[in-house]
Structure formats: C-alpha cells, structure tokens
Design a protein around this motif. Sequence first.
Motif, PDB file in Angstrom:
ATOM      1  N   CYS A 350      46.551  42.360  31.936  1.00  0.00           N
ATOM      2  CA  CYS A 350      46.834  43.165  33.124  1.00  0.00           C
ATOM      3  C   CYS A 350      47.206  42.261  34.292  1.00  0.00           C
ATOM      4  O   CYS A 350      46.478  41.313  34.610  1.00  0.00           O
ATOM      5  CB  CYS A 350      45.617  44.023  33.476  1.00  0.00           C
ATOM      6  SG  CYS A 350      45.793  44.938  35.027  1.00  0.00           S
ATOM      7  N   ALA A 351      48.321  42.546  34.933  1.00  0.00           N
ATOM      8  CA  ALA A 351      48.769  41.737  36.068  1.00  0.00           C
ATOM      9  C   ALA A 351      47.943  42.005  37.322  1.00  0.00           C
ATOM     10  O   ALA A 351      47.976  41.210  38.260  1.00  0.00           O
ATOM     11  CB  ALA A 351      50.238  42.020  36.360  1.00  0.00           C
ATOM     12  N   GLN A 359      45.979  45.240  22.355  1.00  0.00           N
ATOM     13  CA  GLN A 359      47.052  46.225  22.412  1.00  0.00           C
ATOM     14  C   GLN A 359      47.573  46.372  23.838  1.00  0.00           C
ATOM     15  O   GLN A 359      46.896  45.993  24.799  1.00  0.00           O
ATOM     16  CB  GLN A 359      46.556  47.582  21.906  1.00  0.00           C
ATOM     17  CG  GLN A 359      45.551  48.253  22.826  1.00  0.00           C
ATOM     18  CD  GLN A 359      45.079  49.582  22.281  1.00  0.00           C
ATOM     19  OE1 GLN A 359      44.140  49.642  21.501  1.00  0.00           O
ATOM     20  NE2 GLN A 359      45.742  50.651  22.702  1.00  0.00           N
ATOM     21  N   HIS A 360      48.764  46.937  23.945  1.00  0.00           N
ATOM     22  CA  HIS A 360      49.368  47.172  25.244  1.00  0.00           C
ATOM     23  C   HIS A 360      48.865  48.494  25.809  1.00  0.00           C
ATOM     24  O   HIS A 360      48.805  49.497  25.108  1.00  0.00           O
ATOM     25  CB  HIS A 360      50.896  47.215  25.108  1.00  0.00           C
ATOM     26  CG  HIS A 360      51.618  47.426  26.392  1.00  0.00           C
ATOM     27  ND1 HIS A 360      51.858  48.690  26.915  1.00  0.00           N
ATOM     28  CD2 HIS A 360      52.144  46.546  27.287  1.00  0.00           C
ATOM     29  CE1 HIS A 360      52.503  48.566  28.061  1.00  0.00           C
ATOM     30  NE2 HIS A 360      52.693  47.286  28.307  1.00  0.00           N
ATOM     31  N   PHE A 361      48.457  48.483  27.089  1.00  0.00           N
ATOM     32  CA  PHE A 361      47.981  49.689  27.754  1.00  0.00           C
ATOM     33  C   PHE A 361      48.954  50.090  28.857  1.00  0.00           C
ATOM     34  O   PHE A 361      49.493  49.237  29.564  1.00  0.00           O
ATOM     35  CB  PHE A 361      46.595  49.459  28.376  1.00  0.00           C
ATOM     36  CG  PHE A 361      45.470  49.422  27.383  1.00  0.00           C
ATOM     37  CD1 PHE A 361      44.973  50.589  26.820  1.00  0.00           C
ATOM     38  CD2 PHE A 361      44.904  48.211  27.003  1.00  0.00           C
ATOM     39  CE1 PHE A 361      43.934  50.566  25.911  1.00  0.00           C
ATOM     40  CE2 PHE A 361      43.862  48.169  26.092  1.00  0.00           C
ATOM     41  CZ  PHE A 361      43.382  49.351  25.537  1.00  0.00           C
ATOM     42  N   TRP A 362      49.127  51.385  29.014  1.00  0.00           N
ATOM     43  CA  TRP A 362      49.903  51.901  30.148  1.00  0.00           C
ATOM     44  C   TRP A 362      49.004  52.100  31.358  1.00  0.00           C
ATOM     45  O   TRP A 362      49.466  52.048  32.494  1.00  0.00           O
ATOM     46  CB  TRP A 362      50.559  53.226  29.777  1.00  0.00           C
ATOM     47  CG  TRP A 362      51.481  53.122  28.612  1.00  0.00           C
ATOM     48  CD1 TRP A 362      51.259  53.562  27.341  1.00  0.00           C
ATOM     49  CD2 TRP A 362      52.778  52.505  28.593  1.00  0.00           C
ATOM     50  NE1 TRP A 362      52.326  53.264  26.527  1.00  0.00           N
ATOM     51  CE2 TRP A 362      53.276  52.626  27.280  1.00  0.00           C
ATOM     52  CE3 TRP A 362      53.562  51.875  29.558  1.00  0.00           C
ATOM     53  CZ2 TRP A 362      54.523  52.126  26.910  1.00  0.00           C
ATOM     54  CZ3 TRP A 362      54.808  51.387  29.193  1.00  0.00           C
ATOM     55  CH2 TRP A 362      55.282  51.516  27.882  1.00  0.00           C
ATOM     56  N   HIS A 363      47.718  52.324  31.113  1.00  0.00           N
ATOM     57  CA  HIS A 363      46.732  52.537  32.168  1.00  0.00           C
ATOM     58  C   HIS A 363      45.594  51.563  31.912  1.00  0.00           C
ATOM     59  O   HIS A 363      44.856  51.698  30.930  1.00  0.00           O
ATOM     60  CB  HIS A 363      46.222  53.986  32.125  1.00  0.00           C
ATOM     61  CG  HIS A 363      45.437  54.400  33.313  1.00  0.00           C
ATOM     62  ND1 HIS A 363      44.456  55.365  33.267  1.00  0.00           N
ATOM     63  CD2 HIS A 363      45.479  53.988  34.608  1.00  0.00           C
ATOM     64  CE1 HIS A 363      43.937  55.539  34.459  1.00  0.00           C
ATOM     65  NE2 HIS A 363      44.543  54.709  35.288  1.00  0.00           N
ATOM     66  N   CYS A 364      45.459  50.554  32.775  1.00  0.00           N
ATOM     67  CA  CYS A 364      44.496  49.489  32.530  1.00  0.00           C
ATOM     68  C   CYS A 364      43.072  50.049  32.454  1.00  0.00           C
ATOM     69  O   CYS A 364      42.614  50.705  33.396  1.00  0.00           O
ATOM     70  CB  CYS A 364      44.575  48.435  33.633  1.00  0.00           C
ATOM     71  SG  CYS A 364      43.349  47.110  33.432  1.00  0.00           S
ATOM     72  N   PRO A 365      42.337  49.791  31.368  1.00  0.00           N
ATOM     73  CA  PRO A 365      40.954  50.270  31.288  1.00  0.00           C
ATOM     74  C   PRO A 365      40.011  49.526  32.222  1.00  0.00           C
ATOM     75  O   PRO A 365      38.892  49.976  32.457  1.00  0.00           O
ATOM     76  CB  PRO A 365      40.588  50.021  29.815  1.00  0.00           C
ATOM     77  CG  PRO A 365      41.500  48.932  29.371  1.00  0.00           C
ATOM     78  CD  PRO A 365      42.772  49.106  30.149  1.00  0.00           C
ATOM     79  N   GLY A 366      40.465  48.387  32.748  1.00  0.00           N
ATOM     80  CA  GLY A 366      39.612  47.619  33.651  1.00  0.00           C
ATOM     81  C   GLY A 366      39.695  48.076  35.092  1.00  0.00           C
ATOM     82  O   GLY A 366      38.698  48.421  35.718  1.00  0.00           O
ATOM     83  N   ASP A 371      50.894  50.923  34.661  1.00  0.00           N
ATOM     84  CA  ASP A 371      52.036  50.024  34.432  1.00  0.00           C
ATOM     85  C   ASP A 371      51.765  48.594  34.888  1.00  0.00           C
ATOM     86  O   ASP A 371      52.662  47.910  35.390  1.00  0.00           O
ATOM     87  CB  ASP A 371      53.288  50.558  35.142  1.00  0.00           C
ATOM     88  CG  ASP A 371      53.733  51.896  34.596  1.00  0.00           C
ATOM     89  OD1 ASP A 371      53.695  52.077  33.377  1.00  0.00           O
ATOM     90  OD2 ASP A 371      54.123  52.773  35.403  1.00  0.00           O
ATOM     91  N   SER A 372      50.541  48.135  34.712  1.00  0.00           N
ATOM     92  CA  SER A 372      50.196  46.772  35.135  1.00  0.00           C
ATOM     93  C   SER A 372      50.257  45.770  33.984  1.00  0.00           C
ATOM     94  O   SER A 372      50.065  44.575  34.199  1.00  0.00           O
ATOM     95  CB  SER A 372      48.799  46.755  35.768  1.00  0.00           C
ATOM     96  OG  SER A 372      47.831  47.223  34.845  1.00  0.00           O
ATOM     97  N   TYR A 373      50.507  46.258  32.768  1.00  0.00           N
ATOM     98  CA  TYR A 373      50.618  45.362  31.612  1.00  0.00           C
ATOM     99  C   TYR A 373      52.087  45.042  31.346  1.00  0.00           C
ATOM    100  O   TYR A 373      52.870  45.938  31.027  1.00  0.00           O
ATOM    101  CB  TYR A 373      50.013  46.012  30.362  1.00  0.00           C
ATOM    102  CG  TYR A 373      48.524  45.840  30.249  1.00  0.00           C
ATOM    103  CD1 TYR A 373      47.977  44.811  29.474  1.00  0.00           C
ATOM    104  CD2 TYR A 373      47.658  46.690  30.911  1.00  0.00           C
ATOM    105  CE1 TYR A 373      46.609  44.647  29.367  1.00  0.00           C
ATOM    106  CE2 TYR A 373      46.286  46.536  30.815  1.00  0.00           C
ATOM    107  CZ  TYR A 373      45.770  45.511  30.039  1.00  0.00           C
ATOM    108  OH  TYR A 373      44.407  45.356  29.946  1.00  0.00           O
TER     109      TYR A 373
END
Length: 381
Positions: A350-351, A359-366, A371-373
């Motif tokens: 995550c940026a 895996q690639h996430f559209w919504h960062c779980p952290g 769109d931060s990945y």
Amino acid sequence: MDFDFTWLLWGLPLAFALGWIASRLDLRQWRIEGRQAPKAYFRGLNHLLNEQQDQAIDAFIEAVQGDPDTAELHFALGNLFRRRGDYDRAVRVHEHLLSRADIGRKERDRAQHALALDFLKAGLLDRAETALHRLEGSAYEAEALLALLSIYERSRDWPQAKVIAEKLETAEQGSFSNRLAHYLCEEAEQAVRTGDTEKALKLLNDAVARAPQLARGWLALSSLKSQAGQPDAAFNALRELQKQAPSAMPLAARSLADLARQTGRLDEARQLLTISDQRAPSIDVTEALASLCEDREIARTQYLTHLGRESSLVLAAQWLAGEQFSNPAAQAPVQTALAQASMPLKRYRCAACGFEAQQHFWHCPGCQTWDSYPARRVEEL
C-alpha cells in the motif's frame, strides 16, 4: 402601651449597614471565584502544552465547576476525555451540552458533531450514524457525510455508501466516480456469490461506464464473461482495459495469456503485452509473454531481456531454474534459497500505509484507502 419609634430610627441604619456588608462579602466571594476559574483554565492549558492530559482534565473540571455556564470549557473537557479514550465521560459532557436550552444553534451543532466523534472513536457505529444524520443542513454536514461514508464502507453497506457518495459529489466535495464504481463492483461480487450473474453483469457495465479509467471494472467484467463461457468477450474486456488503464496491465497479464490460448488470439495478446512491456517493464507482463512462447529458449530470452532493462531477483530465479548446474546436487538447495529470498519481493504494498500482502487489494485492509496498491510488485517499486 405606646410604640417607641426610637428603635425604628436606630434599626433602619443598622439594617442598611448589614445589607451593605453582606453585599460586599458576596461581591468579594464572586471576585475570588471569578479569579479562580480563569486560573484553573490557564492551568489546564499549561498541562495540555506539557502533554499532561490527566492533570489538564482535573484543572478543566475545576474550571467547569467554577463556571458551569461556559460552553467552551465543556468542549475542551469533552475533547480531552475523547483523546484519553474515556468515551463514556466525553459522551456525558456533550450530551449535557445538548440538553441545555441556553446555547445557540451553532454551539448545539458543534456539540452534536463532538458527540458523533465520541461514538465513532468508541466504535459505536450505530449510535454514531444516528448522531451524524442529525447534522444534515448544519455547518458540519460535509464532515458528517464523509464520516457516514466511512461507516458504510466499514460495514460493507454499499447501497448506502453510494447514496452518501452521490450527495458528496453533488455538494462539490470532490470526485467520487472511482469510489462509486468500486461500490458497484463490490455489489457485483455479492451478486456473483448468490448466483445472480445477470445482476452482476448489469452492475459491472454500470461501473465501467461510470469510471472507464478504473481497472477493477474491466478485470471483474472479464472474469464474469470468462466464467459464463465467453472467452472472446472476456478477452475484449482486457483489451479495453489496456486502452483505458494501461498502468494496470500487470494485473491482467496472466488472464490475458490464458484467454489468448483459449481463443487462439495469441498474436493479439503478444502485441498488447509487448506494448505494455515497452511502456514499463513488469514481472507479471514478462511472465505472461514467456508463457505465450512455444519455444522454451525463446521464453527464457524474455527473462534476459527484462533483466537487461531492470534487475529482478524474481525473474533471475526463474531463469536459473532452467539452467544446468555443473553440480546437479546443488541446484535444488540453491533454487529453494532463491525462491525464499524472492518471495517477499512478490508482494504488493500500500502506497498510503505500507501494508504488504500477497494479493492485490483495491481497498487497503490496513488504512482503508482506495486504489492505494500499485499494480506492480514490491521489487519493482
């Protein structure tokens, strides 16, 4: 017996004198209390500056007791309680302010907003939602809508999230087209899980129409078409992704190669992947190009071409897997060591918060950012 008016003549001056003395005593006491309240207030500010929250709370409580009608002291005290994690006391302070009839609309809205923040910090999302809805039409409406949007995202209530995002966009609080498209994709995933592919298809078509630059819609649409036994339509969706969101091609590279083999559109897939590779070399794109090569040595050349432009331990390990070691017994442990060393480099990061995942996430779980990945692996960043 005749009444002696002499006592009256003496009594009136005496009563006046006693009243005057009493008033002076009350005035003196009022002045003392008036001086003590500001002292307590400034003492609290001093503790705050020194990051001594417990002492600041004690000082503000003393100030509030000395001047219970001052709303600012209540706000300061409530905010301190919230910052310290004492949410019950923060809620009581702000509810007390809301129960007062002597405060104006501006302060009442401020207290309502503070109360909503108390509930949010305490994790009482249902009560926070109710409190935030009451801020509609106030100066805090935009902040309340953003908080509501966060609540609905956390609870995965995508229809309600859409309503709030549309309100924010109407209020010119920014562009929410990408988020709205994400919500549609989330609803489509739920529809697929329940077997309602027709609804999912409609939602995904709406998503790509609303935000064609968002890669997620095209990827989801391609996946749905592929599952429905329409590989050509699935391939076309990824070809459209290459036009609309070329930076996301690494996420589609493997699927594109698989669909090319199913449809016989190998040359077209190679062309699309080569354009992406020339724009920005990618591990996933290189692997997809190599998988489309029928000759094993030509496939290995793809790895060398990439390594000549950008170093990559991941691809170097894959290239070495095809080499003949002079000591065959050493090949297995060396290959295992390289695979373990390169494994963390295959992750996505995550940026916004640095959270890494396989895996690639559209919504960062952290950090809950959309769109931060990036579409590229950690090694490529």
